[in-house]
Design an enzyme around this catalytic site. Structure first.
Site, PDB file in Angstrom:
ATOM      1  N   ASP A 257     -16.529  20.756  27.600  1.00 36.68           N
ATOM      2  CA  ASP A 257     -16.814  20.789  28.926  1.00 36.68           C
ATOM      3  C   ASP A 257     -17.204  22.160  29.484  1.00 36.68           C
ATOM      4  O   ASP A 257     -17.497  21.927  30.347  1.00 36.68           O
ATOM      5  CB  ASP A 257     -16.130  19.436  29.154  1.00 36.68           C
ATOM      6  CG  ASP A 257     -14.382  19.787  29.296  1.00 36.68           C
ATOM      7  OD1 ASP A 257     -14.195  20.736  28.788  1.00 36.68           O
ATOM      8  OD2 ASP A 257     -14.067  19.497  29.604  1.00 36.68           O
ATOM      9  N   HIS A 258     -15.997  22.543  28.378  1.00 34.45           N
ATOM     10  CA  HIS A 258     -15.641  24.458  29.352  1.00 34.45           C
ATOM     11  C   HIS A 258     -17.063  25.177  29.242  1.00 34.45           C
ATOM     12  O   HIS A 258     -17.277  26.186  30.308  1.00 34.45           O
ATOM     13  CB  HIS A 258     -14.889  24.704  28.816  1.00 34.45           C
ATOM     14  CG  HIS A 258     -13.240  24.298  29.972  1.00 34.45           C
ATOM     15  ND1 HIS A 258     -13.219  23.241  30.024  1.00 34.45           N
ATOM     16  CD2 HIS A 258     -12.818  24.836  30.251  1.00 34.45           C
ATOM     17  CE1 HIS A 258     -12.155  22.446  30.246  1.00 34.45           C
ATOM     18  NE2 HIS A 258     -11.562  23.677  30.613  1.00 34.45           N
TER      19      HIS A 258
ATOM     20  N   ASP B 204      -5.641  21.043  27.783  1.00 38.41           N
ATOM     21  CA  ASP B 204      -5.910  21.451  29.053  1.00 38.41           C
ATOM     22  C   ASP B 204      -5.217  20.993  30.452  1.00 38.41           C
ATOM     23  O   ASP B 204      -4.498  20.193  30.888  1.00 38.41           O
ATOM     24  CB  ASP B 204      -6.953  20.679  29.658  1.00 38.41           C
ATOM     25  CG  ASP B 204      -7.625  21.391  30.690  1.00 38.41           C
ATOM     26  OD1 ASP B 204      -8.770  22.012  30.979  1.00 38.41           O
ATOM     27  OD2 ASP B 204      -7.243  20.933  31.730  1.00 38.41           O
TER      28      ASP B 204
ATOM     29  N   ARG C 182      -7.957  23.903  41.820  1.00 35.99           N
ATOM     30  CA  ARG C 182      -7.431  25.543  41.959  1.00 35.99           C
ATOM     31  C   ARG C 182      -8.487  25.976  42.689  1.00 35.99           C
ATOM     32  O   ARG C 182      -9.571  26.110  42.648  1.00 35.99           O
ATOM     33  CB  ARG C 182      -7.727  25.601  40.186  1.00 35.99           C
ATOM     34  CG  ARG C 182      -6.909  26.711  40.180  1.00 35.99           C
ATOM     35  CD  ARG C 182      -6.498  26.367  38.426  1.00 35.99           C
ATOM     36  NE  ARG C 182      -4.850  25.594  38.575  1.00 35.99           N
ATOM     37  CZ  ARG C 182      -4.881  25.124  37.248  1.00 35.99           C
ATOM     38  NH1 ARG C 182      -5.438  25.934  36.160  1.00 35.99           N
ATOM     39  NH2 ARG C 182      -3.942  24.046  36.995  1.00 35.99           N
TER      40      ARG C 182
ATOM     41  N   SER D 120      -3.798  27.515  33.961  1.00 34.17           N
ATOM     42  CA  SER D 120      -4.446  26.947  33.080  1.00 34.17           C
ATOM     43  C   SER D 120      -3.247  27.231  32.074  1.00 34.17           C
ATOM     44  O   SER D 120      -2.421  27.596  31.519  1.00 34.17           O
ATOM     45  CB  SER D 120      -5.388  27.774  32.720  1.00 34.17           C
ATOM     46  OG  SER D 120      -5.938  27.928  31.132  1.00 34.17           O
TER      47      SER D 120
ATOM     48  N   ARG E 215      -4.004  27.512  29.120  1.00 32.18           N
ATOM     49  CA  ARG E 215      -4.837  27.934  28.223  1.00 32.18           C
ATOM     50  C   ARG E 215      -3.689  29.049  27.576  1.00 32.18           C
ATOM     51  O   ARG E 215      -2.661  30.024  28.052  1.00 32.18           O
ATOM     52  CB  ARG E 215      -5.981  29.290  28.708  1.00 32.18           C
ATOM     53  CG  ARG E 215      -5.622  30.578  29.463  1.00 32.18           C
ATOM     54  CD  ARG E 215      -6.816  31.122  30.301  1.00 32.18           C
ATOM     55  NE  ARG E 215      -6.988  30.294  30.642  1.00 32.18           N
ATOM     56  CZ  ARG E 215      -7.576  30.524  31.800  1.00 32.18           C
ATOM     57  NH1 ARG E 215      -7.965  31.816  32.452  1.00 32.18           N
ATOM     58  NH2 ARG E 215      -8.905  29.600  32.302  1.00 32.18           N
TER      59      ARG E 215
END
Length: 784
Positions: free
Chosen positions: A134-135, A199, A481, A674, A676
């Site tokens: 999806d990213h 995520d 965000r 995030s 990440r």
């Protein structure tokens, strides 16, 4: 002993103990599924199980031990303890060892998670896991063309993820499937499940009564490896809702209000638990919206109690059998009477007004009625250039229906949007259903462009053309965000977060100071009219249209996975070096960061997403968005070896090549945003040893520990001021490194003077072993 029901999703009567944790036992299997459920459940992996019986037993063990009523979040979390009888439990104090039920990974983070899993040497994942593409889909023209281009550009990465999933037993949702959190809500979340996802907006599943927690890829590897997962025992913030939503007020306004109260770090270390009579007025997908954006207050996760809204949603998404089973265990899926919260917030939904938060931070809350005056006073552009609805936060059938009801009113009066308008469906199922039911046509007719079922502009995957970089402008979104340059890489873009209804109204009006509750629009014939409050069905009257089948079930026989040494998108990992057994001496200060430093500042997204599977390449974005306190510049630090200024990653590489270790010094809530883990992998890869700040965001602090770095906080926040950019820093006390025992930093200044300061940490014994081994992955391999 009572024989509790166990629901096996794929109709198997066997139970994989690794899916539930050690000591799992054979339990009664529920009755046969309906044909409808069989189709809906076909996307579950083998041995996916709903074991309310085991959770019930664990809850009772813990309740007897603690001798008090439990909150809902405590029930679900403690219900997943690896050792409920022996685990020390102290809110905000102890580390819990947990057995999550499931892992989910989005494609940007899944690359590194799967590369780490490959490094572990294990043959298969131990719990049901999925990858969601999806990213990596950039928004340019429209859904169909953007998706096709993404498949071509990212072919190597998609092939790697698909084959890695096939080899290691991980389900693969192809590009176009939809956003990970919407897919989880539609297929995998259910009341009482514990799911971890790579995520930060994984908490979206709390809208279905689940404990869903965002983590880094190394945490996901632990769970996929069948290792108990560690989480610091969360505090619990209660939000009691009374009254009922009505008119222009939406579920989004609840979390926008809460964000204004708690700020971006007020939920750190806590689960936010919503309860009270007001919950009944919120749809299941509305509850998901509220939980989703709980990430913006730093919360571990958010959750709602099981109720009839969830039951209806489960039935509509083909999971009526789960709802029936949840009904039998309803007492375990709601808080105990008399349970206590560490903090309590009360919100009367009948008095709550529509809100809009921003710019530049998601906790700057304003009632929509006030935003025009505030914007004029602050010098924010009033013209709305683009309105964007959808994303993982607000892309449900109900959201799209309410937005379409406003668009229809405008069209009936001959009006179209004055601003550009984009629509992002949350999943292929939502896209197909809103197209079938006419919402897509209405939203397109009013001027909307329907984008791919993906994250798109929400995460910076937006090839925006209407303004130049540096041009001051305003956008309004229904996203979660809105950090500086988050959506379009333009630091001058003023991004505001609000509900899809308010976005649609402002896109039609074209201005930020439009309050749809009081202000009038003008039709082409000169007629003045007000928009009526939005309306929309909670769920489609007919069944959802599933759209195209975009799911790849992992085959029984795994496939081979190849990563070319010459690839610039993928790179196999080399183990990080172990701790040398001594104190860390005379480390350089790579950068002393001024002010807010999110994971977007540490490891930018947007065009950098294409390197998420290549550690060395993506390390070229290390801290390029952080502000250097020395010169108030970004990506410009002094190389203390050459005396010249250069980019942060360039200077870091130079230090590493010359055998110089370094530290980063930062401010409050360092690493917010995030999940990440690249923001932790990159400094480790380029020679960093410690990150010293006033305070950390939860996920980032854990990610740093996982990669063998030292996340440390000033015992006295004023000591931040003692560190100069040209200092050398030694961290002492590492030979006796122990939980709860501070370390010392000796700061040597260039004028010959020095300071000694105390640094706190939150390491437990296991995490100290990660540091000593060089990383959590190294330690895992040592134990095999």
């Amino acid at each position: 002993m009572k024989d509790f029901p166990l629901l096996i999703i794929n109709h198997q009567t066997c139970l994989n103990p690794l899916a539930l944790g050690t000591g799992a036992r054979r339990l009664h299997v529920s009755a046969a599924f309906s044909a409808k459920a069989k189709v809906a459940m076909s996307r579950f992996e083998p041995s996916t199980s709903i074991n309310y019986g085991k959770m019930h037993e664990n809850i009772n063990i813990v309740r007897r031990r603690l001798g008090r009523p439990l909150t809902l979040s405590e029930k679900i979390v403690y219900g997943h303890l690896d050792d409920p009888a022996g685990q020390e439990i102290g809110r905000g104090r102890t580390y819990l060892r947990l057995r999550p039920d499931r892992v989910a990974m989005q494609d940007a983070t899944a690359q590194m998670a799967m590369l780490q899993f490959i490094s572990s040497g294990l043959p298969k994942v131990a719990v049901p896991s999925t990858i969601h593409c999806d990213h990596l889909i950039e928004a340019q023209i429209g859904g169909v063309k953007d998706l096709q281009r993404a498949k071509e550009v990212n072919e190597e990465v998609y092939n790697f993820l698909a084959t890695a999933g096939a080899k290691y037993g991980v389900g693969f949702w192809k590009p176009g499937s939809g956003i990970i959190h919407q897919i989880i809500l539609e297929n995998y979340a259910y009341p009482g499940v514990m799911l971890i996802g790579t995520d930060s907006h994984t908490p979206n599943g709390g809208g279905l009564g689940a404990i869903c927690i965002g983590v880094g890829g190394a945490d996901a590897v632990d769970v996929m490896a069948g290792i108990p997962w560690e989480l610091k025992c969360p505090n619990v913030i209660g939000v009691r809702l009374t009254g009922a939503l009505s008119g222009w007020t939406s579920p989004k306004d609840v979390i926008l209000k809460v964000a204004g109260i708690l700020t971006v770090k007020g939920g750190t270390g806590a689960i936010v638990e919503y309860h009270g009579p007001g919950v009944e007025s919120i749809s299941c997908t509305g509850m998901a919206t509220i939980c989703n954006m709980g990430a913006e207050i730093g919360a571990t996760t958010s959750v709602f109690p099981y109720n009839h809204r969830m039951k209806t949603y489960l039935d509509k998404t083909g999971r009526g059998e789960i709802a029936s089973l949840a009904d039998q265990f309803q007492d375990d899926l709601v808080p105990d009477k008399g349970c206590e919260y560490d903090q309590l917030i009360e919100i009367n939904l009948s008095e709550l007004k529509p809100h809009i938060n921003g710019p530049f931070t998601p906790d700057l809350a304003h009632p929509v009625s006030d935003i025009g005056a505030v914007a004029k006073k602050s010098g924010w552009p009033l013209e709305v250039k683009v309105g964007l609805i959808g994303s993982c936060t607000n892309s449900s059938y109900e959201d799209m229906g309410r937005a379409a009801s406003l668009a229809k009113q405008a069209l009936d009066k001959g009006l179209k949007c004055k601003a550009q308008f984009t629509v992002t469906p949350g999943s292929e199922q939502i896209r197909a259903t809103i197209e079938r039911d006419g919402y897509t046509k209405i939203l397109s007719d009013v001027g909307g462009v329907v984008l791919a079922n993906a994250c798109g502009p929400c995460i910076g995957q937006w090839d925006r053309k209407d303004v130049k970089k540096g041009e001051k402008n305003t956008i309004v979104t229904s996203y979660n965000r809105n950090f500086t340059a988050r959506n379009d890489a333009n630091p001058a873009t003023h991004a505001f977060v609000t509900s899809p209804e308010i976005v649609t109204a402002m896109a039609i009006a074209g201005t930020l100071d439009f309050n749809p509750e009081t202000d009038y629009l003008t039709a082409p014939n000169g007629e003045k009219f007000k928009l009526e409050p939005p309306t929309g069905d909670e769920l489609p009257s007919r069944d959802f249209d599933p759209g195209q089948d975009t799911y790849q079930h992992p085959p029984s026989e795994g496939r081979s996975v190849d990563v070319s040494p010459s690839s610039n998108r993928l790179q196999l990992l080399e183990p990080f070096d172990k701790w040398h057994g001594k104190d860390l001496e005379n480390m350089r200060v790579l950068i002393k960061v001024k002010g807010k430093c999110t994971t977007d500042h540490i490891s930018a997204a947007g065009p950098w997403l294409k390197f998420r599977g290549h550690l060395d390449n993506i390390s070229n974005n290390l801290l390029i968005g952080a502000v250097n306190i020395e010169n108030n510049a970004v990506n410009k630090v002094k190389n203390q070896l050459t005396g010249e200024y250069g980019g942060v990653p360039d200077v870091a590489r130079h230090y590493k090549a010359n055998g110089e270790s370094w530290v980063v010094v930062g401010d409050e809530n360092y690493g917010e945003g995030s999940s990440r883990e690249h923001a932790a992998l990159e400094p480790r890869h380029l020679g960093g040893r410690a990150i010293i700040v006033k305070s950390f965001a939860r996920i980032h602090e854990t990610n740093l520990k996982k990669q063998g770095l030292l996340p440390l906080t000033f015992a006295d926040p004023k000591d931040y001021d003692k560190i100069r950019p040209d200092d050398k820093i030694s961290i002492t006390g590492l030979k006796s490194f122990a939980p709860g025992k501070p370390l010392t930093a000796v700061i040597k200044h260039s004028d010959g003077s020095q300071d000694s300061i105390s640094l706190n940490h939150t390491f437990n014994e296991t995490q100290i072993e990660w540091f000593q081994a060089g990383s959590a992955l190294n330690r895992m391999k040592e134990l095999q």
